[in-house]
Design a protein around this motif. Structure first.
Motif, PDB file in Angstrom:
ATOM      1  N   GLU A   1     -89.740 -25.447  25.402  1.00  0.00           N
ATOM      2  CA  GLU A   1     -90.084 -26.706  26.062  1.00  0.00           C
ATOM      3  C   GLU A   1     -91.302 -27.377  25.453  1.00  0.00           C
ATOM      4  OE1 GLU A   1     -92.358 -23.472  28.272  1.00  0.00           O
ATOM      5  OE2 GLU A   1     -90.361 -23.718  27.370  1.00  0.00           O
TER       6      GLU A   1
ATOM      7  N   ARG B   1     -95.224 -36.979  31.308  1.00  0.00           N
ATOM      8  CA  ARG B   1     -95.134 -37.188  32.759  1.00  0.00           C
ATOM      9  C   ARG B   1     -94.403 -38.489  33.090  1.00  0.00           C
ATOM     10  NH1 ARG B   1    -101.240 -34.852  34.098  1.00  0.00           N
ATOM     11  NH2 ARG B   1    -100.649 -32.669  33.866  1.00  0.00           N
TER      12      ARG B   1
ATOM     13  N   ARG C   1     -83.407 -36.832  31.294  1.00  0.00           N
ATOM     14  CA  ARG C   1     -82.394 -35.974  31.888  1.00  0.00           C
ATOM     15  C   ARG C   1     -81.310 -36.827  32.537  1.00  0.00           C
ATOM     16  NH1 ARG C   1     -83.094 -35.558  37.525  1.00  0.00           N
ATOM     17  NH2 ARG C   1     -84.980 -36.603  38.283  1.00  0.00           N
TER      18      ARG C   1
ATOM     19  N   TRP D   1     -98.265 -28.647  23.305  1.00  0.00           N
ATOM     20  CA  TRP D   1     -97.005 -29.237  22.859  1.00  0.00           C
ATOM     21  C   TRP D   1     -97.211 -29.712  21.424  1.00  0.00           C
ATOM     22  CZ3 TRP D   1     -97.157 -28.771  28.053  1.00  0.00           C
ATOM     23  CH2 TRP D   1     -95.964 -28.752  28.775  1.00  0.00           C
TER      24      TRP D   1
ATOM     25  N   GLN E   1     -91.455 -34.504  29.979  1.00  0.00           N
ATOM     26  CA  GLN E   1     -92.330 -33.611  30.732  1.00  0.00           C
ATOM     27  C   GLN E   1     -93.762 -33.680  30.239  1.00  0.00           C
ATOM     28  OE1 GLN E   1     -90.184 -29.872  30.374  1.00  0.00           O
ATOM     29  NE2 GLN E   1     -89.139 -30.217  32.321  1.00  0.00           N
TER      30      GLN E   1
ATOM     31  N   LEU F   1     -85.918 -34.308  27.217  1.00  0.00           N
ATOM     32  CA  LEU F   1     -86.585 -33.684  28.360  1.00  0.00           C
ATOM     33  C   LEU F   1     -88.013 -33.251  28.043  1.00  0.00           C
ATOM     34  CD1 LEU F   1     -86.256 -32.765  31.290  1.00  0.00           C
ATOM     35  CD2 LEU F   1     -85.376 -30.584  30.426  1.00  0.00           C
ATOM     36  N   ASN F   2     -88.229 -32.665  26.866  1.00  0.00           N
ATOM     37  CA  ASN F   2     -89.571 -32.172  26.533  1.00  0.00           C
ATOM     38  C   ASN F   2     -90.608 -33.293  26.475  1.00  0.00           C
ATOM     39  OD1 ASN F   2     -88.256 -29.749  26.376  1.00  0.00           O
ATOM     40  ND2 ASN F   2     -88.639 -29.389  24.204  1.00  0.00           N
TER      41      ASN F   2
ATOM     42  N   ASP G   1     -91.558 -39.558  34.919  1.00  0.00           N
ATOM     43  CA  ASP G   1     -90.611 -39.146  35.949  1.00  0.00           C
ATOM     44  C   ASP G   1     -89.298 -39.914  35.809  1.00  0.00           C
ATOM     45  OD1 ASP G   1     -92.510 -37.454  36.975  1.00  0.00           O
ATOM     46  OD2 ASP G   1     -93.204 -38.847  38.519  1.00  0.00           O
TER      47      ASP G   1
END
Length: 410
Positions: free
Chosen positions: A285, A347, A353, A253, A344, A340-341, A349
């Motif tokens: 992503e 991590r 989104r 990333w 993710q 969102l990226n 959660d």
């Protein structure tokens, strides 16, 4: 109605044009307990007794709260003497910019500023209602830690999710060797496996000609997953950006920084870099955008002395998002890099989104693209463009002798 009451009851958001980040059209959302409990095209009929609040968003765009993955929550700077230490940003500096989650870190000064101070600043922001985490370490190796090791910090110190920002290709770095970088990355990776956290090494990239060579060697000579290596500031040189594109294709990333770029400078602004990335065919992503908020943005002369400086602001995120939209990139295509990226990669959660069960971290945009409303865990921090929840030391002035209240907890 107070936010304490609103948090205890249900909040209905009506007539939102939802980007989740994908476009969902006109929706109504029911918030409660810090989560999105329900979402649908037809407004529910609920008894007023269970509703703490009902807000008509009048068709404004509703997006997930922005995640700023590179913030100097204790303040940065210090490269030109103690007087150049940047003060820590206050709560509303984030929220008025649509930022609902931050990841704090130490930079050049990981000596006078410590991991202990960083964790305390993260806890303070949480108490004021912001989502906050941090990295142990800083520019230099061996890394600054609380427990004596990166592995211990990430496993046992709940807010710490990785190591960073470790400097490479920069005259301010500790000039780490490949073996040193691999040892650090292995500590972060195993700690992530043990704790379920990100377990990454967030890498500061300087202007050095070596660029990302050390990361390429690490991928070629170890079994570590590419996602462990997370380079930032990769748009600071055009050639460095091309190197970063190749690393993204290999599984890393990469993080763009929304810093100011002068015309003719050998750098890409975050909006131009994001457009170029999305048009390159690299995995969409695997790109994020951060602000370097609270950090010093210095320039140096040939002898490595500071010849000028600016300070990063979280507001640069929305500015860059609006700039990339002005380039003709669709909101649903650009938005994941800010929401969102990073969720993710880190991590986190429930973050990044909009959907049933997701955290109620939400931002509405006005017609100019500025933050109009900001909700964190369903609690309002910004309403109709005005700050409604201040940090402890930024509460509006009171008459002499009046005590400042402690903000309510949630």
């Amino acid at each position: 109605m107070s936010e304490t009451a609103s948090h205890a009851g249900l909040r209905l958001l009506r007539n939102a044009e939802v980007y989740a980040p994908r476009p969902l059209g006109r929706q109504h959302l029911l918030l409660g307990g810090g989560k999105i409990l329900w979402m649908g095209a037809q407004a529910p009929e609920l008894p007023q007794a269970v509703l703490a609040d009902s807000i008509d968003l009048q068709g404004r765009r509703l997006i997930p709260g922005l995640i700023d993955g590179h913030v100097h929550v204790t303040g940065g700077g210090g490269e030109a003497g103690f007087r150049t230490r940047v003060p820590a940003p206050t709560l509303s500096r984030y929220t008025r910019a649509g930022v609902t989650s931050v990841v704090g870190l130490l930079g050049t000064d990981d000596l006078a500023r410590s991991t202990r101070e960083l964790v305390a600043a993260v806890y303070a922001l949480r108490e004021e209602g912001l989502n906050a985490w941090g990295y142990c370490g800083g520019y230099h190796l061996p890394p600054a830690t609380l427990t004596g090791s990166v592995r211990g910090d990430v496993v046992f110190i709940e807010p710490l999710i990785g190591a960073g920002e470790v400097a490479i290709s920069d005259h301010r770095s500790s000039q780490p060797t490949l073996d040193e970088l691999l040892r650090l990355a292995s500590e972060a990776h195993v700690a992530g496996l043990m704790s379920g956290k990100a377990g990454i090494v967030h890498l500061h990239l300087g202007d050095g000609a070596r660029g990302l060579e050390l990361v390429r060697q690490a991928l070629e000579r170890s079994e570590l997953p590419a996602r462990v290596f997370n380079p930032t500031h990769v748009n600071r040189r055009k050639a460095l950006f091309e190197e970063a594109l190749e690393l993204a294709r290999r599984g890393c990333w990469i993080d763009l920084t929304a810093f100011p770029v002068e015309e003719g400078e050998d750098a890409w602004s975050a909006d131009e870099a994001l457009q170029r990335y999305l048009d390159s065919g690299a995995p969409p992503e695997r790109v994020t955008v951060s602000s370097d908020a609270g950090g010093c943005l210095p320039c140096f002369d040939a002898d490595g002395r500071v010849c000028g400086m600016d300070v990063g602001e979280s507001g640069a995120l929305l500015d860059s998002l609006n700039a990339v939209l002005a380039r003709g990139v669709a909101l649903e295509r650009a938005l994941p890099a800010y929401t969102l990226n990073p969720a993710q990669l880190l991590r986190l959660d429930g973050k990044g989104r909009i959907g049933v069960g997701a955290d109620a971290d939400l931002v509405t945009l006005d017609e100019r693209g500025a933050a109009h409303d900001v909700f964190i865990g369903g609690v309002a921090h910004l309403r109709d463009g005005a700050i409604v929840r201040h940090g402890q030391f930024e509460t509006p002035a009171r008459p002499t002798g009046a005590s400042a209240p402690i903000p309510p907890q949630h």
